[in-house]
Design a protein around this motif. Structure first.
Motif, PDB file in Angstrom:
ATOM      1  N   GLU A 227      49.561  22.725  69.693  1.00  0.00           N
ATOM      2  CA  GLU A 227      48.404  22.213  68.978  1.00  0.00           C
ATOM      3  C   GLU A 227      47.306  23.262  69.054  1.00  0.00           C
ATOM      4  N   ALA A 228      46.519  23.382  68.005  1.00  0.00           N
ATOM      5  CA  ALA A 228      45.381  24.299  68.042  1.00  0.00           C
ATOM      6  C   ALA A 228      44.302  23.809  67.101  1.00  0.00           C
ATOM      7  N   GLU A 229      43.128  23.556  67.635  1.00  0.00           N
ATOM      8  CA  GLU A 229      41.945  23.186  66.848  1.00  0.00           C
ATOM      9  C   GLU A 229      42.231  22.062  65.859  1.00  0.00           C
ATOM     10  N   GLY A 230      42.942  21.053  66.319  1.00  0.00           N
ATOM     11  CA  GLY A 230      43.210  19.902  65.468  1.00  0.00           C
ATOM     12  C   GLY A 230      44.359  20.096  64.494  1.00  0.00           C
ATOM     13  N   TRP A 231      45.007  21.247  64.579  1.00  0.00           N
ATOM     14  CA  TRP A 231      46.175  21.506  63.741  1.00  0.00           C
ATOM     15  C   TRP A 231      47.412  21.544  64.615  1.00  0.00           C
ATOM     16  N   ARG A 232      48.525  21.157  64.065  1.00  0.00           N
ATOM     17  CA  ARG A 232      49.801  21.293  64.722  1.00  0.00           C
ATOM     18  C   ARG A 232      50.296  22.716  64.493  1.00  0.00           C
ATOM     19  N   ALA A 233      50.688  23.396  65.584  1.00  0.00           N
ATOM     20  CA  ALA A 233      51.361  24.694  65.444  1.00  0.00           C
ATOM     21  C   ALA A 233      52.848  24.376  65.531  1.00  0.00           C
ATOM     22  N   TYR A 234      53.532  24.478  64.414  1.00  0.00           N
ATOM     23  CA  TYR A 234      54.906  23.988  64.320  1.00  0.00           C
ATOM     24  C   TYR A 234      55.834  24.654  65.327  1.00  0.00           C
ATOM     25  N   ALA A 235      56.894  23.903  65.650  1.00  0.00           N
ATOM     26  CA  ALA A 235      57.948  24.461  66.481  1.00  0.00           C
ATOM     27  C   ALA A 235      58.623  25.608  65.739  1.00  0.00           C
ATOM     28  N   LEU A 236      59.046  26.609  66.506  1.00  0.00           N
ATOM     29  CA  LEU A 236      59.658  27.794  65.902  1.00  0.00           C
ATOM     30  C   LEU A 236      61.136  27.881  66.292  1.00  0.00           C
ATOM     31  N   GLY A 237      61.852  28.740  65.580  1.00  0.00           N
ATOM     32  CA  GLY A 237      63.240  29.016  65.921  1.00  0.00           C
ATOM     33  C   GLY A 237      64.095  27.765  65.822  1.00  0.00           C
ATOM     34  N   PRO A 261      56.744  30.563  48.993  1.00  0.00           N
ATOM     35  CA  PRO A 261      56.945  29.442  48.062  1.00  0.00           C
ATOM     36  C   PRO A 261      57.702  28.248  48.676  1.00  0.00           C
ATOM     37  N   LEU A 262      58.612  28.516  49.601  1.00  0.00           N
ATOM     38  CA  LEU A 262      59.393  27.413  50.177  1.00  0.00           C
ATOM     39  C   LEU A 262      58.825  26.926  51.504  1.00  0.00           C
ATOM     40  N   HIS A 263      57.796  27.603  52.008  1.00  0.00           N
ATOM     41  CA  HIS A 263      57.289  27.241  53.339  1.00  0.00           C
ATOM     42  C   HIS A 263      55.799  26.941  53.350  1.00  0.00           C
ATOM     43  N   GLY A 264      55.147  27.115  52.218  1.00  0.00           N
ATOM     44  CA  GLY A 264      53.738  26.747  52.173  1.00  0.00           C
ATOM     45  C   GLY A 264      52.802  27.867  52.598  1.00  0.00           C
ATOM     46  N   THR A 265      51.567  27.468  52.841  1.00  0.00           N
ATOM     47  CA  THR A 265      50.470  28.411  53.044  1.00  0.00           C
ATOM     48  C   THR A 265      49.887  28.233  54.432  1.00  0.00           C
ATOM     49  N   ALA A 266      49.635  29.339  55.104  1.00  0.00           N
ATOM     50  CA  ALA A 266      49.050  29.275  56.442  1.00  0.00           C
ATOM     51  C   ALA A 266      47.658  28.661  56.365  1.00  0.00           C
ATOM     52  N   GLN A 267      47.423  27.645  57.173  1.00  0.00           N
ATOM     53  CA  GLN A 267      46.116  26.984  57.210  1.00  0.00           C
ATOM     54  C   GLN A 267      45.643  26.867  58.651  1.00  0.00           C
ATOM     55  N   GLY A 268      44.418  26.388  58.813  1.00  0.00           N
ATOM     56  CA  GLY A 268      43.896  26.221  60.173  1.00  0.00           C
ATOM     57  C   GLY A 268      43.841  27.566  60.870  1.00  0.00           C
ATOM     58  N   PRO A 269      44.060  27.583  62.182  1.00  0.00           N
ATOM     59  CA  PRO A 269      43.969  28.846  62.919  1.00  0.00           C
ATOM     60  C   PRO A 269      44.996  29.884  62.451  1.00  0.00           C
ATOM     61  N   MET A 270      46.117  29.413  61.885  1.00  0.00           N
ATOM     62  CA  MET A 270      47.133  30.364  61.422  1.00  0.00           C
ATOM     63  C   MET A 270      46.616  31.176  60.233  1.00  0.00           C
ATOM     64  N   ALA A 271      45.654  30.644  59.494  1.00  0.00           N
ATOM     65  CA  ALA A 271      45.083  31.404  58.378  1.00  0.00           C
ATOM     66  C   ALA A 271      44.428  32.679  58.899  1.00  0.00           C
ATOM     67  N   ASN A 272      43.758  32.581  60.054  1.00  0.00           N
ATOM     68  CA  ASN A 272      43.158  33.774  60.656  1.00  0.00           C
ATOM     69  C   ASN A 272      44.231  34.774  61.063  1.00  0.00           C
ATOM     70  N   VAL A 273      45.313  34.238  61.609  1.00  0.00           N
ATOM     71  CA  VAL A 273      46.391  35.121  62.073  1.00  0.00           C
ATOM     72  C   VAL A 273      46.965  35.921  60.911  1.00  0.00           C
TER      73      VAL A 273
END
Lengths: 433, 162
Positions: A227-237, A261-273
């Motif tokens: 979790e980060a700043e109210g966003w879920r950081a999805y499970a990887l691998g 196109p098949l996975h969407g757009t980085a939002q929340g803290p991942m947008a900064n990354v």
């Protein structure tokens, strides 16, 4: 007599333990340097350091909103209180201008500042401990080359005893494993480079791994989602819940351009990354993608064949409003049909058309946080990039309507049982706006 | 049939439930202040106020607005009796082609209703979703500051009862 003896022994043990703890926790200051002692910077080293600082997302935390990059002052809410990021420009009074390389490297890897104070693990030294000597030197050269800014961060707002920095020694004893990265000889160089960046400077696990009650990453649950700043950081691998398996090409695209196109757009803290990664050496991004792809694929994936709907499903007039499907009588279905379907089932392609919801991890994930955030805030345009956009509906839809919509989407597009705690999550997301 | 409360008046509209509010305002109710810009909720020209919040009417179907209070620019004043926001925009001559201005005024109004002391920074941040291609941004900002100065004493009077 006997009792007194036992007490004395206990006190002695306590005193010894306390002294030992203090000795353990104590870190000595490293003498200040004269900021004028720097010679001309090594341009190549500085450039490499700048790229590494982007991989480490240093500016993302060490910059206040609207502030000068690296001058600190960003409020970071944690479950324990608010921590303010520090000024890491080479200002002698308020920044790190008097820090020697030795002091810088100790801070990076051990979380101790020049004066010997323990740093809070909001600074991810549990990851940065893996950074190599060469890269640490490049980072130091970069930070010492930027313009000094005189700016002090506000004091942290932490309750006792967390405001006593010596307690952090205990945290470190429990959770900080100081170790440089060691390459796995059975893997190729690119894989090792990727793992080094992902586990070290990239500190991906800081968000994508769950944390325990003391705020440390659960070592046994790496990349199981966090979790980060109210966003879920999805499970990887192999823990990924993505309906479409992530492969190296998709990961590279996503990390370098911020959307796929098949996975969407980085939002929340991942947008900064992804904004940061867009500016680093593409070879490093591709190595990270290569390593992340090697972590495996989740189960129950590749639903792209299912595709009951998505852009192109409905006929569209010359304008931008598509015809909407017949409107179901239940609340959530009616909201979907009238509010969402004209884009998500229209034939306008990405980035202006809607993403295919049956491919959305926001719907398959175990928590509704990201779906709620997306419905409320939408996806703002990111500069001049061609990333997908979406208007937010938080001011149009009430809490109940958002819950109904979320339940409908979850069951229709992910085919999963309703989320628990949905109503509460909606209220929390609104509070956090 | 959907019932909407537009500028304080209850209006029944015939449009199908999925029709965006903007189309209903312009085509059925003859309220033409809100403009069609992009149809994607990305330019701000269609902005109206719903329950105190600025929303894009081009992506808001009427069915989710049943019984809620909608304010359009017509609700802020008329040609003959302009409201303080409209007067401020006229005084500063903030419109060039004028297409974006109704949306700008509506979001600014929602902001000042919420925070009569909004700082320049807050005004800029709030208006970020609105595009103006003529480039009258500085005049728009001046107009909103003027409107705030004009509206604040009244808001405070009402608040303190002085």
């Amino acid at each position: 007599m006997r009792l007194r003896f036992v007490l004395l022994v206990l006190i002695a043990i306590g005193a010894l333990g306390g002294t030992a703890a203090l000795l353990y926790a104590w870190e000595s200051p490293i003498p200040p340097i004269d900021p004028r002692s720097f010679g001309a910077p090594d341009r190549a080293l500085v450039r490499r350091g700048a790229s590494l600082a982007l991989i480490g997302d240093c500016a993302t935390c060490h910059t206040a909103p609207g502030g000068v990059p690296y001058a600190g002052g960003l409020a970071m809410p944690t479950p324990f209180g608010t921590i303010y990021s520090t000024n890491i420009t080479p200002d002698p009074e308020t920044g790190i201008g008097r820090w020697s390389m030795q002091a810088f490297i100790r801070a990076l890897r051990s979380g101790v500042d020049r004066e010997g104070r323990h740093l809070y693990p909001a600074f991810p030294y549990d990851h940065f401990t893996r950074v190599s000597d060469d890269d640490a030197r490049a980072l130091y050269a970069f930070f010492m080359s930027i313009d000094p800014v005189n700016s002090s961060a506000p004091s942290n707002a932490l309750p006792f005893p967390l405001n006593v920095r010596l307690t952090l020694a205990g945290w470190k004893l429990l959770f900080l494993r100081q170790a440089r990265f060691v390459a796995d000889p059975s893997r190729d160089e690119r894989w090792n480079r990727g793992k080094y960046l992902v586990d070290g400077l990239g500190h991906c696990g800081a968000c994508h791994s769950p944390r325990n009650l003391l705020g440390a990453e659960k070592a046994s649950a790496e990349f199981e989602g966090g979790e980060a700043e109210g966003w879920r950081a999805y499970a990887l691998g192999r823990y990924s819940q993505s309906p479409v398996a992530w492969d190296e090409a998709a990961l590279t695209d996503y990390l370098a351009h911020g959307s796929h196109p098949l996975h969407g757009t980085a939002q929340g803290p991942m947008a900064n990354v992804v904004d940061n990664l867009a500016q680093v050496d593409p070879a490093d991004v591709s190595a990270m993608a290569y390593y992340l792809a090697s972590l495996g694929k989740g189960e129950g994936q590749n639903k792209s064949e299912r595709a009951p709907s998505g852009p192109g499903h409905l006929p569209q007039a010359a304008g931008t409003q598509a015809a909407t499907p017949s409107i179901p009588s239940d609340g959530g279905g009616a909201i979907y049909a009238t509010v969402c379907a004209s884009c998500h089932e229209g034939d306008r392609p990405l980035p202006l058309g809607g993403a295919r919801l049956d491919l959305s991890t926001a719907l398959t994930d175990d928590t509704p946080a990201n779906l709620i955030n997306l419905v409320m805030k939408g996806i703002p345009a990111a500069g001049a990039s061609a990333r997908p956009i979406m208007p937010g509906f938080g001011d149009v839809l009430g809490d109940r309507q958002i819950s109904d919509l979320a339940n409908y989407l979850r069951s229709r597009f992910a085919g999963r049982i309703p989320w628990g705690g949905l109503a509460k999550a909606v209220v929390e997301a609104r509070g956090g706006r | 049939m959907t019932t909407l409360i537009i500028n304080g008046e209850s209006r029944s509209v015939e449009a199908s439930p999925d029709t965006p509010l903007l189309y209903v305002l312009r085509d059925e109710l003859g309220l033409n202040a809100a403009k069609y810009g992009c149809g994607l909720g990305q330019c701000g020209a269609c902005t109206v106020i719903v329950d105190g919040k600025a929303v894009f009417s081009c992506v808001t179907p009427v069915t989710v607005l049943e019984g809620r209070a909608v304010t359009t620019l017509e609700g802020l004043g008329s040609h003959d009796a302009p409201g303080p926001m409209q007067l401020a925009f006229i005084a500063e001559q903030a419109a060039q082609c004028g297409y974006c201005i109704p949306g700008m005024m509506m979001r600014a109004q929602a902001l000042l209703n919420r925070d009569p002391h909004a700082t320049d920074e807050a005004i800029r941040a709030e208006l970020q979703p609105h595009l103006c291609r003529c480039g009258t941004h500085m005049r728009i900002l001046r107009a909103i500051r003027r409107a705030a100065d004009e509206m604040r004493p009244k808001a405070e009077e009402a608040g303190t009862g002085r």
